[in-house]
Design a protein around this motif. Structure first.
Motif, PDB file in Angstrom:
ATOM      1  N   GLY A 135       0.787  -1.219   0.000  1.00 59.78           N
ATOM      2  CA  GLY A 135       0.000   0.000   0.000  1.00 59.78           C
ATOM      3  C   GLY A 135       0.825   1.277   0.000  1.00 59.78           C
ATOM      4  O   GLY A 135       0.259   2.366   0.133  1.00 59.78           O
ATOM      5  N   ARG A 136       2.143   1.153  -0.167  1.00 59.81           N
ATOM      6  CA  ARG A 136       2.982   2.346  -0.154  1.00 59.81           C
ATOM      7  C   ARG A 136       4.000   2.263  -1.283  1.00 59.81           C
ATOM      8  O   ARG A 136       4.482   1.186  -1.605  1.00 59.81           O
ATOM      9  CB  ARG A 136       3.705   2.475   1.189  1.00 59.81           C
ATOM     10  N   ARG A 137       4.306   3.384  -1.877  1.00 67.97           N
ATOM     11  CA  ARG A 137       5.302   3.403  -2.935  1.00 67.97           C
ATOM     12  C   ARG A 137       6.667   3.015  -2.374  1.00 67.97           C
ATOM     13  O   ARG A 137       6.977   3.288  -1.212  1.00 67.97           O
ATOM     14  CB  ARG A 137       5.374   4.804  -3.545  1.00 67.97           C
ATOM     15  N   ALA A 138       7.481   2.398  -3.207  1.00 66.84           N
ATOM     16  CA  ALA A 138       8.841   2.024  -2.793  1.00 66.84           C
ATOM     17  C   ALA A 138       9.649   3.280  -2.485  1.00 66.84           C
ATOM     18  O   ALA A 138       9.499   4.315  -3.139  1.00 66.84           O
ATOM     19  CB  ALA A 138       9.511   1.216  -3.896  1.00 66.84           C
ATOM     20  N   ARG A 139      10.506   3.170  -1.494  1.00 66.70           N
ATOM     21  CA  ARG A 139      11.357   4.291  -1.085  1.00 66.70           C
ATOM     22  C   ARG A 139      12.812   3.852  -1.072  1.00 66.70           C
ATOM     23  O   ARG A 139      13.115   2.675  -0.894  1.00 66.70           O
ATOM     24  CB  ARG A 139      10.964   4.781   0.311  1.00 66.70           C
ATOM     25  N   VAL A 140      13.701   4.816  -1.223  1.00 65.61           N
ATOM     26  CA  VAL A 140      15.128   4.539  -1.109  1.00 65.61           C
ATOM     27  C   VAL A 140      15.418   4.167   0.339  1.00 65.61           C
ATOM     28  O   VAL A 140      14.990   4.859   1.274  1.00 65.61           O
ATOM     29  CB  VAL A 140      15.959   5.763  -1.527  1.00 65.61           C
ATOM     30  N   ALA A 141      16.140   3.072   0.544  1.00 60.55           N
ATOM     31  CA  ALA A 141      16.413   2.578   1.892  1.00 60.55           C
ATOM     32  C   ALA A 141      17.691   3.180   2.450  1.00 60.55           C
ATOM     33  O   ALA A 141      18.595   3.586   1.708  1.00 60.55           O
ATOM     34  CB  ALA A 141      16.511   1.057   1.889  1.00 60.55           C
ATOM     35  N   ALA A 142      17.771   3.208   3.762  1.00 63.17           N
ATOM     36  CA  ALA A 142      18.993   3.618   4.451  1.00 63.17           C
ATOM     37  C   ALA A 142      19.958   2.439   4.489  1.00 63.17           C
ATOM     38  O   ALA A 142      19.555   1.276   4.378  1.00 63.17           O
ATOM     39  CB  ALA A 142      18.672   4.087   5.868  1.00 63.17           C
ATOM     40  N   ILE A 143      21.233   2.736   4.656  1.00 58.47           N
ATOM     41  CA  ILE A 143      22.256   1.690   4.742  1.00 58.47           C
ATOM     42  C   ILE A 143      21.910   0.722   5.872  1.00 58.47           C
ATOM     43  O   ILE A 143      21.426   1.117   6.934  1.00 58.47           O
ATOM     44  CB  ILE A 143      23.645   2.321   4.970  1.00 58.47           C
ATOM     45  N   ASP A 144      22.120  -0.561   5.627  1.00 54.87           N
ATOM     46  CA  ASP A 144      21.695  -1.590   6.571  1.00 54.87           C
ATOM     47  C   ASP A 144      22.727  -2.711   6.579  1.00 54.87           C
ATOM     48  O   ASP A 144      22.937  -3.390   5.576  1.00 54.87           O
ATOM     49  CB  ASP A 144      20.330  -2.137   6.146  1.00 54.87           C
ATOM     50  N   GLY A 145      23.379  -2.913   7.726  1.00 51.39           N
ATOM     51  CA  GLY A 145      24.430  -3.916   7.842  1.00 51.39           C
ATOM     52  C   GLY A 145      23.945  -5.348   7.877  1.00 51.39           C
ATOM     53  O   GLY A 145      24.761  -6.264   7.871  1.00 51.39           O
ATOM     54  N   THR A 146      22.614  -5.567   7.888  1.00 54.86           N
ATOM     55  CA  THR A 146      22.124  -6.942   8.003  1.00 54.86           C
ATOM     56  C   THR A 146      22.441  -7.775   6.757  1.00 54.86           C
ATOM     57  O   THR A 146      22.594  -8.989   6.852  1.00 54.86           O
ATOM     58  CB  THR A 146      20.607  -6.968   8.261  1.00 54.86           C
ATOM     59  N   VAL A 147      22.516  -7.120   5.600  1.00 53.92           N
ATOM     60  CA  VAL A 147      22.865  -7.862   4.385  1.00 53.92           C
ATOM     61  C   VAL A 147      24.298  -8.373   4.489  1.00 53.92           C
ATOM     62  O   VAL A 147      24.588  -9.537   4.189  1.00 53.92           O
ATOM     63  CB  VAL A 147      22.697  -6.970   3.140  1.00 53.92           C
ATOM     64  N   MET A 148      25.196  -7.518   4.928  1.00 50.21           N
ATOM     65  CA  MET A 148      26.582  -7.916   5.131  1.00 50.21           C
ATOM     66  C   MET A 148      26.674  -9.001   6.200  1.00 50.21           C
ATOM     67  O   MET A 148      27.474  -9.936   6.086  1.00 50.21           O
ATOM     68  CB  MET A 148      27.404  -6.691   5.558  1.00 50.21           C
ATOM     69  N   SER A 149      25.841  -8.895   7.229  1.00 53.56           N
ATOM     70  CA  SER A 149      25.843  -9.882   8.308  1.00 53.56           C
ATOM     71  C   SER A 149      25.461 -11.261   7.792  1.00 53.56           C
ATOM     72  O   SER A 149      26.091 -12.268   8.138  1.00 53.56           O
ATOM     73  CB  SER A 149      24.875  -9.452   9.413  1.00 53.56           C
ATOM     74  N   ALA A 150      24.437 -11.323   6.953  1.00 59.44           N
ATOM     75  CA  ALA A 150      23.995 -12.611   6.410  1.00 59.44           C
ATOM     76  C   ALA A 150      25.091 -13.229   5.545  1.00 59.44           C
ATOM     77  O   ALA A 150      25.335 -14.444   5.592  1.00 59.44           O
ATOM     78  CB  ALA A 150      22.721 -12.426   5.603  1.00 59.44           C
ATOM     79  N   SER A 151      25.766 -12.402   4.760  1.00 61.53           N
ATOM     80  CA  SER A 151      26.846 -12.899   3.911  1.00 61.53           C
ATOM     81  C   SER A 151      28.007 -13.413   4.752  1.00 61.53           C
ATOM     82  O   SER A 151      28.590 -14.469   4.466  1.00 61.53           O
ATOM     83  CB  SER A 151      27.325 -11.779   2.981  1.00 61.53           C
TER      84      SER A 151
END
Length: 235
Positions: A69-85
């Motif tokens: 129900g909301r338009r996509a927005r630019v996300a803030a930097i997030d270390g969780t992607v690096m954490s998963a890798s």
């Protein structure tokens, strides 16, 4: 309208690149709203299904935020992607736990130094408060682990370099295992007091803007933590 083909990557890959290019060329910032999937689909000459998959890939990488129900927005930097890798790399033996400790030590000596130089009064309150909370909750391993992880992240935040914070955050999944493992080796009060004193001394050095002491105490902390961890496990 620009019609894309599969040359140079799949249609989804090209759609992902086009969204990234849109963000860069329009100098968009975290929280800014992106055009909808339909806009990009028409512009690229691809189906909405392709754009939906591209948006999903970017959302999984935490580069855009997509909510119903909301338009996509630019996300803030997030270390969780690096954490998963990082967690995957350790689990599949591509890097070792000693490798992680070595990188952490290198980074956190620098974050302690920068924190002592750049810290704000609110940073000091948070860092010293977390060191104190570890003492208060010394008999609650889960709480003490949370305080310990937050302590290191607070120092990274106080460094004034947002990338340091995200990299330190990326170690969180591994620290959730390593920190309690190390604490379990400290079976007497004296051993626990030494490690709690390390945290308190680091916090005090940062509060005093003493960069030399902050680095020295962080180094001593890692000497003790690494010794404790590897005396308990060979992971």
């Amino acid at each position: 309208m620009t019609v894309v083909t599969a040359i140079g990557g799949s249609l989804v890959d090209q759609a992902v690149r086009r969204v990234r290019d849109h963000i860069r060329s329009n100098n968009m910032k975290p929280g800014d709203t992106l055009p909808g999937e339909g806009h990009f689909a028409a512009d690229l000459g691809v189906s909405r299904a392709v754009m939906r998959e591209a948006f999903g890939a970017l959302a999984a990488l935490r580069q855009i935020d997509v909510a119903n129900g909301r338009r996509a927005r630019v996300a803030a930097i997030d270390g969780t992607v690096m954490s998963a890798s990082l967690d995957h790399a350790v689990a599949t033996d591509q890097i070792s736990v000693p490798d992680v400790w070595d990188v952490r030590r290198t980074l956190e000596l620098r974050t302690a130094e920068l924190a002592a130089h750049h810290r704000s009064d609110s940073d000091v309150r948070r860092i010293t408060g977390l060191a104190a909370a570890m003492i208060v909750d010394r008999n609650d391993l889960d709480a003490r682990t949370r305080h310990d992880i937050a302590f290191h992240q607070a120092i990274a935040q106080a460094s004034g370099n947002a990338l340091f914070l995200q990299i330190v955050r990326s170690f969180e999944a591994l620290m959730l295992v390593a920190v309690p493992t190390a604490w379990r080796t400290r079976t007497d009060i004296e051993q626990q007091d030494v490690m709690l004193a390390h945290h308190r001394s680091i916090a005090n050095a940062i509060a005093d803007r003493d960069t030399v002491a902050a680095v020295a105490m962080m180094n001593a902390h890692f000497d003790g933590s690494i010794s404790d961890f590897f005396s308990r496990t060979t992971l």
